[in-house]
Design an enzyme around this catalytic site. Structure first.
Site, PDB file in Angstrom:
ATOM      1  N   ASP A   1     -39.564 -38.419  16.099  1.00 55.08           N
ATOM      2  CA  ASP A   1     -39.467 -39.007  17.436  1.00 55.08           C
ATOM      3  C   ASP A   1     -40.732 -38.734  18.233  1.00 55.08           C
ATOM      4  O   ASP A   1     -41.408 -37.721  18.039  1.00 55.08           O
ATOM      5  CB  ASP A   1     -38.268 -38.409  18.175  1.00 55.08           C
ATOM      6  CG  ASP A   1     -36.946 -38.978  17.692  1.00 55.08           C
ATOM      7  OD1 ASP A   1     -36.968 -40.007  16.998  1.00 55.08           O
ATOM      8  OD2 ASP A   1     -35.899 -38.387  18.022  1.00 55.08           O
TER       9      ASP A   1
ATOM     10  N   TRP B   1     -35.290 -35.783  11.794  1.00 56.06           N
ATOM     11  CA  TRP B   1     -34.223 -36.021  10.833  1.00 56.06           C
ATOM     12  C   TRP B   1     -34.797 -36.877   9.713  1.00 56.06           C
ATOM     13  O   TRP B   1     -35.864 -37.467   9.865  1.00 56.06           O
ATOM     14  CB  TRP B   1     -33.017 -36.674  11.488  1.00 56.06           C
ATOM     15  CG  TRP B   1     -33.000 -38.175  11.619  1.00 56.06           C
ATOM     16  CD1 TRP B   1     -32.385 -39.065  10.796  1.00 56.06           C
ATOM     17  CD2 TRP B   1     -33.573 -38.962  12.678  1.00 56.06           C
ATOM     18  NE1 TRP B   1     -32.552 -40.340  11.273  1.00 56.06           N
ATOM     19  CE2 TRP B   1     -33.261 -40.315  12.415  1.00 56.06           C
ATOM     20  CE3 TRP B   1     -34.321 -38.654  13.826  1.00 56.06           C
ATOM     21  CZ2 TRP B   1     -33.679 -41.354  13.243  1.00 56.06           C
ATOM     22  CZ3 TRP B   1     -34.738 -39.688  14.652  1.00 56.06           C
ATOM     23  CH2 TRP B   1     -34.412 -41.010  14.354  1.00 56.06           C
TER      24      TRP B   1
END
Lengths: 390, 170
Positions: free
Chosen positions: B119, B100
């Protein structure tokens, strides 16, 4: 005189002897306890029970659901649910608790398996696992990630891989039925026996209906609900009868009615006055709306903060009469909260917690008075769910 | 890390409010700008010490602190505190394939940068330096600016990096 002394002496001796013997006479030896006992819950859930779902944020292993009794300030039992956390689903007859679980073959690695767990509602023992596509959304959990059809037959699960779809599980036959592709749309909001809504990234609503055998599935895309991403609707709407009540980042309610074949969007109304908006009162937290169905009351978690504070915890719960759209009460919470829920009985309790502190706070939902706290409820609790009582 | 410290970090993360609030512009415009300009991943015009997190004048702040400007839209544990760095995952983990993004203003040059929050995956959560900022964050049904999603998707989440993709221009 001597005779009197003897009598006195004899009485004293007798009393002393009785006192010495008393513990032996009155204190029977403890019998061995029965072994291997496991308690069960009552046949029907109590309205003042509340499920507290904990994401175990220090590791995200495992998600857990604690069943708490607010009246007794005690814990009744728990369910362990694998990696991360999804909401549980509670059929109205109280016969079962449905979980949505992710399991890795080797704790944190290896083959991923997603399952629906069917736990007995009285024993909390696992009755069956249904393997579903390993696609369920892995995210901060919201109630809108999973839901039961109104007749409790179908469990609907929101998938994100990032392809978006819904897995449909027949809970009567206890088997996975079908995956419905829903590109561009997320969440799952049950809106009838064979119907659910989704919110799409362009702010439109997707209206999905399906047949019992899932052979017929229709999808209708509605008009945009909001125009600017600066005031998006949150993922945390609540169902009130035939309406879904969505709330926007700046605290406007958007009612969406599902009573007819075509959904209708009512006029939006604000939870705040102009003065309150000027004073930066906003809705916030991870679970910030709750409904008392019988009383027609909407509970909303508020704080004062800037425009990007939509996930900040709140220190007040404002209560509204949904019919008149008027605020009827402000409840100042004992502690700040990121999640709220209300019990569905005639003497409703307001439950609240802050995911940072494993403490469940309980207020009288009518008077707003603080009732009690229950400490040590998990480690990072996130969601509150009350039994469905019909 | 003991439980108390984890909770402290969560509280700290919640209490953070980034001061350099950017003006709100169209996400599509910004994303388009970035994609057009991404012949290579642009870097700040300054060399960074290999593998180091020491901030330079053009990239001020402590990558181990939630106050660091790149973290304006992050939600998770900072890889800089977990054996990785602000741009790299810790040993023993894998990078997520998709991410994101957020738009954060660099106080050094007062420009808005598109930040990719990659991540790191395949391990239990690092549980150090929790940071939660929501600038420009959107709901999970608008996923690519949503920090609530575990972008490891099918894998376990360990921590988050904050990689500059480029300057956002209107």
């Amino acid at each position: 005189m001597m005779k009197f002394l003897n009598i006195q002496t004899n009485r004293r001796c007798l009393t002393a002897a009785l006192l010495l013997l008393f513990p032996l006479l009155c204190s029977a030896e403890l019998k061995p306890d029965p072994m291997h006992q496991v308690l069960t819950l009552p046949d029907k859930p109590h309205p003042h029970w509340v499920w507290v779902a904990d994401i175990s944020a220090a590791s995200y292993f495992p998600g857990k659901a604690y069943l708490m009794d607010a009246d007794k300030a005690d814990m009744l039992g728990m369910i362990t649910m694998g990696y991360g956390l999804s909401p549980i689903a509670l059929p109205a007859d109280g016969s079962a608790v449905y979980t949505l679980e992710r399991h890795y073959e080797r704790t944190s690695r290896g083959k991923v398996t997603d399952v629906v767990g069917i736990y007995n509602g009285v024993t909390l023992q696992l009755e069956k696992e249904i393997i579903i596509p390993a696609k369920k959304i892995s995210a901060v959990p919201y109630l809108s990630n999973v839901g039961l059809s109104d007749d409790d037959r179908f469990l609907l699960i929101y998938n994100f891989t990032p392809a978006q779809s819904i897995s449909v599980v027949d809970m009567h036959k206890r088997e996975f039925v079908k995956e419905i592709s829903t590109p561009g749309c997320g969440l799952v909001l049950p809106s009838g026996n064979r119907r659910f809504l989704m919110l799409c990234s362009d702010s439109s609503i997707l209206d999905v209906t399906f047949s019992d055998d899932l052979e017929q599935v229709t999808q209708k895309r509605g008009k945009k609900l909001f125009q600017s991403n600066d005031d998006f609707l949150t993922e945390k709407p609540v169902r009130y009868g035939d309406e879904w009540l969505f709330v926007s980042k700046s605290s406007f309610i958007y009612p969406v009615n599902v009573s007819s074949d075509k959904i209708s969007v009512g006029d939006r109304w604000s939870l705040t006055t102009e003065k309150e908006r000027t004073d930066n009162w906003r809705i916030g937290g991870q679970q910030h709306l709750a409904i008392h169905h019988q009383n027609g009351q909407l509970f909303a978690l508020f704080h004062q903060g800037g425009p990007e504070s939509h996930k900040d915890p709140g220190d007040q719960v404002w209560v509204y009469d949904v019919a008149s759209k008027k605020k009827t009460k402000e409840i100042k919470l004992k502690n700040i909260a990121s999640a709220i829920q209300v019990s569905q009985d005639d003497n409703p309790l307001l439950f609240s917690l802050f995911l940072v502190y494993p403490t469940l706070d309980i207020h009288d939902a009518s008077s707003g008075e603080f009732v009690r706290s229950i400490n040590e409820v998990g480690s990072t609790p996130m969601l509150l769910q009350t039994p469905v009582l019909k | 890390m003991n439980k108390k410290n984890i909770l402290d970090k969560w509280i700290e993360g919640y209490s953070r409010r980034i001061a350099n609030v950017t003006s709100r512009r169209s996400f599509i415009t910004r994303l388009g700008t970035v994609m057009v300009g991404m012949a290579g991943i642009p870097l700040l015009p300054v060399a960074r010490a290999a593998g180091g997190d020491k901030p330079m004048d053009a990239d001020p702040g402590d990558p181990k602190s939630c106050d660091y400007w790149r973290y304006c839209a992050i939600d998770g544990y900072l890889c800089s505190c977990c054996g990785g760095s602000v741009t790299a995952c810790p040993p023993g983990t894998q990078t997520s394939s998709i991410t994101w993004i957020g738009t954060c203003r660099n106080p050094a040059d007062n420009k808005d940068y598109i930040i990719s929050y990659n991540d790191c995956c395949g391990s239990a959560a690092c549980a150090r330096c929790f940071c939660h900022s929501n600038q420009g964050d959107t709901p999970t049904y608008m996923p690519f600016r949503s920090n609530d999603i575990n972008w490891c998707l099918g894998e376990a989440y360990n921590c988050s990096t904050a990689v500059i993709l480029g300057v956002a221009t209107s």
